[in-house]
Enzyme design. Structure first.
Site, mmCIF file in Angstrom:
data_model
loop_
_atom_site.group_PDB
_atom_site.id
_atom_site.type_symbol
_atom_site.label_atom_id
_atom_site.label_comp_id
_atom_site.label_asym_id
_atom_site.label_seq_id
_atom_site.Cartn_x
_atom_site.Cartn_y
_atom_site.Cartn_z
ATOM 1 N N SER A 120 0.825 -1.214 0.000
ATOM 2 C CA SER A 120 0.000 0.000 0.000
ATOM 3 C C SER A 120 0.851 1.251 0.000
ATOM 4 O O SER A 120 0.344 2.339 -0.274
ATOM 5 C CB SER A 120 -0.876 0.033 1.259
ATOM 6 O OG SER A 120 -1.610 -1.142 1.384
ATOM 7 N N HIS A 141 -1.682 -3.139 -6.912
ATOM 8 C CA HIS A 141 -2.318 -2.818 -5.638
ATOM 9 C C HIS A 141 -3.822 -3.021 -5.718
ATOM 10 O O HIS A 141 -4.542 -2.217 -6.323
ATOM 11 C CB HIS A 141 -1.971 -1.359 -5.271
ATOM 12 C CG HIS A 141 -2.493 -0.932 -3.944
ATOM 13 N ND1 HIS A 141 -3.090 0.291 -3.732
ATOM 14 C CD2 HIS A 141 -2.518 -1.574 -2.756
ATOM 15 C CE1 HIS A 141 -3.451 0.379 -2.466
ATOM 16 N NE2 HIS A 141 -3.119 -0.742 -1.847
ATOM 17 N N GLU A 153 -4.549 -0.517 -8.694
ATOM 18 C CA GLU A 153 -3.591 0.518 -9.079
ATOM 19 C C GLU A 153 -2.344 -0.209 -9.574
ATOM 20 O O GLU A 153 -1.826 -1.103 -8.890
ATOM 21 C CB GLU A 153 -3.201 1.380 -7.876
ATOM 22 C CG GLU A 153 -4.287 2.312 -7.410
ATOM 23 C CD GLU A 153 -3.839 3.171 -6.227
ATOM 24 O OE1 GLU A 153 -3.924 4.392 -6.323
ATOM 25 O OE2 GLU A 153 -3.397 2.617 -5.204
ATOM 26 N N ASN A 191 -4.468 5.706 -1.480
ATOM 27 C CA ASN A 191 -4.142 5.920 -0.062
ATOM 28 C C ASN A 191 -3.632 7.328 0.226
ATOM 29 O O ASN A 191 -3.688 7.781 1.367
ATOM 30 C CB ASN A 191 -3.153 4.867 0.425
ATOM 31 C CG ASN A 191 -3.857 3.538 0.635
ATOM 32 O OD1 ASN A 191 -5.003 3.517 1.081
ATOM 33 N ND2 ASN A 191 -3.201 2.443 0.308
HETATM 34 N N1 LIG Z 1 -5.824 -4.523 4.227
HETATM 35 C C1 LIG Z 1 -6.100 -3.786 3.183
HETATM 36 O O1 LIG Z 1 -7.181 -3.203 3.079
HETATM 37 C C2 LIG Z 1 -5.091 -3.673 2.080
HETATM 38 C C3 LIG Z 1 -5.494 -3.112 0.859
HETATM 39 C C4 LIG Z 1 -4.553 -3.051 -0.189
HETATM 40 C C5 LIG Z 1 -3.269 -3.531 0.012
HETATM 41 N N2 LIG Z 1 -2.920 -4.054 1.235
HETATM 42 C C6 LIG Z 1 -1.555 -4.557 1.372
HETATM 43 O O2 LIG Z 1 -1.590 -5.972 1.245
HETATM 44 C C7 LIG Z 1 -0.552 -6.560 2.049
HETATM 45 C C8 LIG Z 1 -1.171 -7.582 2.990
HETATM 46 O O3 LIG Z 1 -2.129 -6.942 3.788
HETATM 47 P P1 LIG Z 1 -3.265 -7.796 4.551
HETATM 48 O O4 LIG Z 1 -4.280 -6.805 4.979
HETATM 49 O O5 LIG Z 1 -3.647 -8.981 3.741
HETATM 50 O O6 LIG Z 1 -2.438 -8.269 5.833
HETATM 51 P P2 LIG Z 1 -2.740 -9.513 6.812
HETATM 52 O O7 LIG Z 1 -2.120 -9.156 8.103
HETATM 53 O O8 LIG Z 1 -4.177 -9.882 6.762
HETATM 54 O O9 LIG Z 1 -1.932 -10.719 6.112
HETATM 55 C C9 LIG Z 1 -0.546 -10.719 5.958
HETATM 56 C C10 LIG Z 1 -0.082 -12.155 5.834
HETATM 57 O O10 LIG Z 1 1.336 -12.180 5.563
HETATM 58 C C11 LIG Z 1 1.827 -13.358 6.156
HETATM 59 N N3 LIG Z 1 3.277 -13.323 6.225
HETATM 60 C C12 LIG Z 1 4.080 -12.696 7.125
HETATM 61 N N4 LIG Z 1 5.383 -12.937 6.829
HETATM 62 C C13 LIG Z 1 5.398 -13.707 5.709
HETATM 63 C C14 LIG Z 1 6.435 -14.274 4.908
HETATM 64 N N5 LIG Z 1 7.722 -14.098 5.196
HETATM 65 N N6 LIG Z 1 6.082 -15.023 3.845
HETATM 66 C C15 LIG Z 1 4.784 -15.220 3.538
HETATM 67 N N7 LIG Z 1 3.752 -14.709 4.263
HETATM 68 C C16 LIG Z 1 4.062 -13.958 5.329
HETATM 69 C C17 LIG Z 1 1.121 -13.386 7.510
HETATM 70 O O11 LIG Z 1 1.184 -14.689 8.086
HETATM 71 C C18 LIG Z 1 -0.294 -12.977 7.110
HETATM 72 O O12 LIG Z 1 -1.087 -14.110 6.780
HETATM 73 C C19 LIG Z 1 0.152 -5.397 2.738
HETATM 74 O O13 LIG Z 1 1.260 -5.019 1.973
HETATM 75 C C20 LIG Z 1 -0.910 -4.301 2.724
HETATM 76 O O14 LIG Z 1 -0.357 -3.017 2.769
HETATM 77 C C21 LIG Z 1 -3.806 -4.144 2.255
#
Ligand SMILES: NC(=O)c1ccc[n+]([C@@H]2O[C@H](COP(=O)([O-])OP(=O)(O)OC[C@H]3O[C@@H](n4cnc5c(N)ncnc54)[C@H](O)[C@@H]3O)[C@@H](O)[C@H]2O)c1
Length: 300
Positions: A120, A141, A153, A191
């Protein structure tokens, strides 16, 4: 890319599982990897439930739903992604972690495989620079929840080659998404607008301007937003919101991006939103129940 592209998804949290689902629904073979076994298992359960909902609504044949699930191979080992043509990294929002995942993927995958990140806020130019294939690195994204939200994006790193960008546009279309293209700057487009809005809602709560419900209702009925900013923050994850706010503040060096201390406190308390069943609201069985209570004392 092949007729049936083989896609890797790193991270099976709320975003990774959604990306895996839309890719499998679009006919791709998917390897869904997470270091936390419970997350991978949870992802398959969530995806199955979501597909069942589509079957019940008559939007998907039940035989197709089974095929979609069969296309998703869960794994705990990054090595199982070695046959992928395109990898989307969606692990937690942490720069060091993402850099190390990109280095590992770079060493593991054929040199023409595209490495995309769902980050993000982290610089794609930095992630590209951590690899020996910077021209094959790009930002893809997705929005949350991935199966419902139309937009992606596409973020071009300074080093991204035109063919990497074009293949990413084609993949986005195949996944049923509409894309906008953005420069690699903190927060990208969505964002850059959204996080200051959520942060301002946290300041409003911290200042006692209104209750959690007042602030959300003001945005829903006064701005015609489908969801209030505090509800949306709970959906995104307060840790993710705080991380992005910190990146905006640090990278632009402007006080207007300073995260509200109330947001910091909620994250410090482990009240991260829906994923921990408590944020600005309390959740039970995935349903919003009530506001989570009085905010901590004003520590502004
Ligand atoms: N939450 C949102 O609304 C949103 C929207 C767009 C983008 N994002 C981006 O998406 C990404 C994930 O966000 P999320 O909300 O799914 O987070 P989340 O916390 O739900 O999930 C993250 C996952 O990553 C895993 N993880 C940690 N270390 C790891 C590794 N070394 N190898 C593989 N997996 C690993 C964790 O176990 C967890 O399951 C982030 O970069 C976030 O910025 C989030």
């Amino acid at each position: 890319m092949n007729e049936t592209p083989v896609i890797g998804v790193v991270g099976a949290g709320q975003m990774g599982r959604g990306i895996a689902q839309v890719a499998a629904q679009a006919g791709c073979q998917v390897h869904l990897m997470d270091t936390n076994d419970a997350q991978v298992r949870g992802a398959l359960v969530t995806i199955a439930k979501d597909l069942n909902r589509l079957v019940t609504k008559g939007k998907l044949e039940s035989s197709e739903s089974e095929k979609v699930l069969e296309r998703i191979r869960p794994t705990g080992a990054l090595g199982d992604l070695s046959g992928c043509e395109y990898v989307v990294e969606a692990a937690v929002e942490n720069t060091d972690l993402k850099v190390s995942i990109f280095r590992e993927l770079d060493a593991l995958l054929p040199s023409n495989c595209i490495l995309a990140s769902n980050t993000s806020s982290i610089s794609l130019t930095k992630l590209a620079g951590a690899t020996k294939r910077p021209e094959r690195v790009i930002g893809l994204h997705f929005m949350n929840p991935v199966p419902l939200m139309k937009l992606v994006e596409i973020v071009r790193a300074l080093q991204t080659a035109d063919d990497t960008y074009e293949e990413t546009c084609r993949l986005s279309e195949r996944l049923g998404k509409t894309y906008v293209t953005t420069r690699d700057m903190p927060g990208f487009i969505v964002n850059r607008m959204l996080i200051p809005f959520i942060n301002e809602a946290c300041f409003a709560l911290q200042d006692g301007l209104g209750t959690v419900q007042d602030i959300d209702e003001a945005a829903r009925l006064g701005l015609n937003h489908p969801m209030g900013p505090l509800q949306l923050a709970d959906l995104i994850g307060l840790d993710t919101c705080l991380f992005i706010a910190e990146v905006l503040q640090r990278e632009f060096g402007e006080d207007k991006y300073r995260p509200a201390s109330l947001l910091r406190n909620y994250v410090a308390a482990g009240w991260l939103g829906r994923k921990t069943n408590r944020g600005f609201y309390v959740y039970s069985a995935g349903k919003q129940e009530r506001p989570s209570g009085r905010p901590p004392p004003d520590t502004k």
